[in-house]
Design a protein around this motif. Sequence first.
Motif, short mmCIF file in Angstrom:
data_model
loop_
_atom_site.label_atom_id
_atom_site.label_comp_id
_atom_site.label_asym_id
_atom_site.label_seq_id
_atom_site.Cartn_x
_atom_site.Cartn_y
_atom_site.Cartn_z
N ASN A 180 0.80 -1.22 0.00
CA ASN A 180 0.00 0.00 0.00
C ASN A 180 0.83 1.26 0.00
O ASN A 180 0.34 2.34 -0.33
CB ASN A 180 -0.89 0.03 1.25
N THR A 181 2.10 1.15 0.41
CA THR A 181 2.90 2.36 0.55
C THR A 181 3.76 2.62 -0.68
O THR A 181 4.62 3.48 -0.65
CB THR A 181 3.79 2.26 1.80
N PRO A 238 1.47 8.39 -4.40
CA PRO A 238 1.28 7.07 -3.80
C PRO A 238 0.36 6.27 -4.73
O PRO A 238 -0.66 6.78 -5.18
CB PRO A 238 0.57 7.35 -2.48
N SER A 242 -1.58 3.79 -4.23
CA SER A 242 -2.91 3.42 -3.73
C SER A 242 -3.72 4.65 -3.33
O SER A 242 -4.70 4.54 -2.60
CB SER A 242 -2.78 2.46 -2.56
N SER A 243 -3.30 5.82 -3.80
CA SER A 243 -4.03 7.04 -3.45
C SER A 243 -5.40 7.05 -4.12
O SER A 243 -5.52 6.80 -5.32
CB SER A 243 -3.24 8.26 -3.90
#
Lengths: 115, 205
Positions: A55-56, A75, A77-78
Amino acid sequence: MDLMKYVEGEYAIENKFPNFKSGDTITVHYKIKEGNKERIQQFKGVVIQRRGSGNTETFTVRKMSGTFGTERIFPISSPNIDKIEMNKQGKVRRSRIFYLRGLQGKSARIKEKRF
Amino acid sequence: MPGLIGKKVGMTSVFSAEGKNIPCTVLEVGPCVVTQVKTSEKDGYEALQIGYGEKKEKHTVNALKGHFKKAGTTPKRVLAEFSNYKDTWKVGDTLTLDIFNDDQWIDVTGTSKGKGFQGVVKRYNFRGVNDATHGQHNRLRAPGSLGASSDPSRVFKGMRMAGRTGGDKVKMLNLKIIKIDAEKNLLLVKGSVPGAKGSYIIVEK
């Protein structure tokens, strides 16, 4: 570490983006909030790195605005990224092409991938 | 305050509903077993002693073996005392994350990462000598003066000097609870928590 993966999986957003690498030219459509209004802006440039995992994970896009180089880190997953468009697939030898920062004009071109 | 014992799992980040990136720490908390109930008649104060983490029987001293046997559990690695629980609990009961269900903020206590023998710049954020030139030589990160000379003729107690750094008990106050996963005993809090991954922590209201 398994618990970590479990937590990240809980929050994971479905990856709907094309599988881009560094060297590729992409257009990132991202949402911008101005007061109550939301609009979509584009950022087109070369991916110079993908960093982290899960996720990061983030990726950096570099574009030349006039003579100045501009970089943005997103990012992956933003929720603010609307979509990512693949414009060109570049052929590069390394995964982090920071040498591009020192180049300008003709020498800053990246060869396109041939299939 | 009421609390539980747990373990630090690691850090990640989560996006809020507004699209903000929130740094989070994942904690594995509980289930903890009540090993002793202290009462004011017998012990002079009221508290609950709870245990967490498995320990091999051969690594447990006999006195503790009996203590855990009374509670009807396997030997536990960490024991801690808490008070002011909402419900009354008996010896042998299991406490889970459910006790934090109505809470928004918690405190987390852990042991910070050990840094070894460190100088005053890292240990106490001294500035060191700001110049590398102008006559300075081999004292860039020196502590400077320790005090006055013939009066008092000694160094005052508590003068900050180089030494072992880290490995202290540190309490982080008012961490926001992002999510409670009672099924997997996982707690997601905003911000960081002292200690390495896998180290034991105490979570309190």
